[in-house]
Design a protein around this motif. Sequence first.
Motif, PDB file in Angstrom:
ATOM      1  N   LEU A  26       1.050  -0.865   0.140  1.00 43.87           N
ATOM      2  CA  LEU A  26      -0.032   0.514  -0.163  1.00 43.87           C
ATOM      3  C   LEU A  26       0.731   1.320  -0.150  1.00 43.87           C
ATOM      4  O   LEU A  26       0.849   2.096  -0.643  1.00 43.87           O
ATOM      5  N   LEU A  27       1.832   1.274   0.587  1.00 41.02           N
ATOM      6  CA  LEU A  27       2.748   2.715   1.074  1.00 41.02           C
ATOM      7  C   LEU A  27       3.427   2.411  -0.359  1.00 41.02           C
ATOM      8  O   LEU A  27       3.669   4.277  -1.143  1.00 41.02           O
ATOM      9  N   GLY A  28       4.019   1.139  -0.805  1.00 39.41           N
ATOM     10  CA  GLY A  28       4.624   1.642  -2.735  1.00 39.41           C
ATOM     11  C   GLY A  28       4.081   1.534  -3.560  1.00 39.41           C
ATOM     12  O   GLY A  28       4.667   2.215  -4.644  1.00 39.41           O
ATOM     13  N   LEU A  29       2.446   2.256  -2.801  1.00 40.86           N
ATOM     14  CA  LEU A  29       1.581   2.749  -3.892  1.00 40.86           C
ATOM     15  C   LEU A  29       2.218   4.277  -4.667  1.00 40.86           C
ATOM     16  O   LEU A  29       1.551   4.986  -5.034  1.00 40.86           O
ATOM     17  N   GLU A  30       2.328   4.915  -3.314  1.00 36.08           N
ATOM     18  CA  GLU A  30       2.700   6.249  -3.088  1.00 36.08           C
ATOM     19  C   GLU A  30       3.428   6.513  -2.977  1.00 36.08           C
ATOM     20  O   GLU A  30       5.047   6.110  -3.935  1.00 36.08           O
ATOM     21  N   PRO A  31       3.754   7.963  -4.051  1.00 38.49           N
ATOM     22  CA  PRO A  31       4.952   8.418  -5.519  1.00 38.49           C
ATOM     23  C   PRO A  31       5.982   8.785  -4.429  1.00 38.49           C
ATOM     24  O   PRO A  31       7.372   8.886  -5.261  1.00 38.49           O
ATOM     25  N   ASP A  32       5.590   9.283  -3.304  1.00 35.01           N
ATOM     26  CA  ASP A  32       6.878   9.647  -3.050  1.00 35.01           C
ATOM     27  C   ASP A  32       7.750   9.258  -1.284  1.00 35.01           C
ATOM     28  O   ASP A  32       7.560   9.536  -0.389  1.00 35.01           O
ATOM     29  N   ILE A  33       6.724   7.512  -1.279  1.00 39.18           N
ATOM     30  CA  ILE A  33       7.144   7.146  -0.223  1.00 39.18           C
ATOM     31  C   ILE A  33       7.789   4.871  -0.490  1.00 39.18           C
ATOM     32  O   ILE A  33       7.417   4.865  -1.735  1.00 39.18           O
ATOM     33  N   GLU A  34       8.883   5.209   0.062  1.00 44.68           N
ATOM     34  CA  GLU A  34       9.041   3.015  -0.107  1.00 44.68           C
ATOM     35  C   GLU A  34      10.070   3.030   0.850  1.00 44.68           C
ATOM     36  O   GLU A  34      10.438   3.863   1.551  1.00 44.68           O
ATOM     37  N   VAL A  35       9.287   2.111   0.689  1.00 48.15           N
ATOM     38  CA  VAL A  35       9.736   0.616   2.101  1.00 48.15           C
ATOM     39  C   VAL A  35      11.053   0.232   1.769  1.00 48.15           C
ATOM     40  O   VAL A  35      10.919  -0.233   1.024  1.00 48.15           O
ATOM     41  N   VAL A  36      12.008   0.400   2.592  1.00 48.89           N
ATOM     42  CA  VAL A  36      13.589  -0.216   1.833  1.00 48.89           C
ATOM     43  C   VAL A  36      13.859  -0.786   3.123  1.00 48.89           C
ATOM     44  O   VAL A  36      15.286  -1.675   2.403  1.00 48.89           O
ATOM     45  N   ALA A  37      13.206  -1.346   4.284  1.00 45.50           N
ATOM     46  CA  ALA A  37      13.469  -1.773   5.298  1.00 45.50           C
ATOM     47  C   ALA A  37      12.112  -3.119   6.007  1.00 45.50           C
ATOM     48  O   ALA A  37      11.260  -2.160   5.987  1.00 45.50           O
ATOM     49  N   GLN A  38      11.973  -3.946   6.131  1.00 47.06           N
ATOM     50  CA  GLN A  38      11.152  -4.966   6.767  1.00 47.06           C
ATOM     51  C   GLN A  38      12.014  -5.805   7.107  1.00 47.06           C
ATOM     52  O   GLN A  38      13.053  -6.552   7.172  1.00 47.06           O
ATOM     53  N   VAL A  39      11.526  -5.673   8.999  1.00 52.21           N
ATOM     54  CA  VAL A  39      11.820  -6.311   9.847  1.00 52.21           C
ATOM     55  C   VAL A  39      10.452  -7.283  10.605  1.00 52.21           C
ATOM     56  O   VAL A  39       9.618  -6.680  10.491  1.00 52.21           O
ATOM     57  N   ALA A  40      10.571  -8.620  11.479  1.00 52.48           N
ATOM     58  CA  ALA A  40       9.530  -8.977  12.049  1.00 52.48           C
ATOM     59  C   ALA A  40      10.052  -8.820  13.647  1.00 52.48           C
ATOM     60  O   ALA A  40       9.420  -9.202  14.720  1.00 52.48           O
ATOM     61  N   ARG A  41      11.270  -8.302  14.050  1.00 49.91           N
ATOM     62  CA  ARG A  41      11.700  -8.397  14.724  1.00 49.91           C
ATOM     63  C   ARG A  41      12.070  -6.819  15.948  1.00 49.91           C
ATOM     64  O   ARG A  41      12.604  -6.754  14.925  1.00 49.91           O
ATOM     65  N   GLY A  42      11.415  -7.071  17.065  1.00 50.54           N
ATOM     66  CA  GLY A  42      11.799  -5.911  17.806  1.00 50.54           C
ATOM     67  C   GLY A  42      13.393  -5.258  17.977  1.00 50.54           C
ATOM     68  O   GLY A  42      13.873  -4.130  17.556  1.00 50.54           O
ATOM     69  N   ASP A  43      13.907  -6.240  18.303  1.00 49.59           N
ATOM     70  CA  ASP A  43      15.273  -5.800  18.247  1.00 49.59           C
ATOM     71  C   ASP A  43      16.047  -6.195  17.253  1.00 49.59           C
ATOM     72  O   ASP A  43      17.194  -6.152  17.001  1.00 49.59           O
ATOM     73  N   GLU A  44      15.252  -6.066  15.563  1.00 45.25           N
ATOM     74  CA  GLU A  44      16.220  -6.210  14.690  1.00 45.25           C
ATOM     75  C   GLU A  44      15.857  -4.527  14.041  1.00 45.25           C
ATOM     76  O   GLU A  44      16.722  -4.033  13.360  1.00 45.25           O
TER      77      GLU A  44
END
Length: 207
Positions: A26-44
């Motif tokens: 969903l965020l990737g559809l925005e022209p000025d936003i890019e998700v550059v990192a994804q993590v599944a743990r808080g300590d990462e």
Amino acid sequence: MTTTDDTIRVLLAEDQSMVREALAALLGLEPDIEVVAQVARGDEVVDAARTADVDVALLDIEMPGLTGLDAAGLLGRELPGVKVVILTTFGRPGYLRRAMEAGASAFLVKDAPAAQLADAVRRVLRGERVIDPTLAAAALAEGASPLTDRERAVLRASADGSTNAEVATALCLSPGTVRNYLSTVIQKTGARNRAEAVRIAREKGWL
């Protein structure tokens, strides 16, 4: 998407992969936003934010390793330039207060419209604070958590049924000190026992 100087670089921290991937799409559809990192743990979170040079971190509260609230506090100390948006399924007033104390710039529930989330990302980068108005009103009505950090830590450590001795070992305390902390917590929450104190604290977002 090709990153430009104006692109907002976002980190997504969410332990449920389907939810994380949906938010990223969903965020990737925005022209000025890019998700550059994804993590599944808080300590990462901190390492990923540093490596990807992110502008905004979107953090779920309930994650393994470290909660989103604790990760927000760590980000504030390690990478103060990164803005934090807390996303949660549970609109609990206590969570909102703790998020603000941890330095978060925004607090939204996950079922908010995608456009609202994207708008929040842009606004926090401009230095604004974005809070769900219903949660803000509830937090004011509820008041601050009566539990100290140490009381919360002891209650959290005992939530899985650990004995006083086990909690004492984990937190480097004496069993008697743990017993005293838990007695105080039970009194403050108005609970009848430890299990009920855990339930009440979780429902109010104090834990």
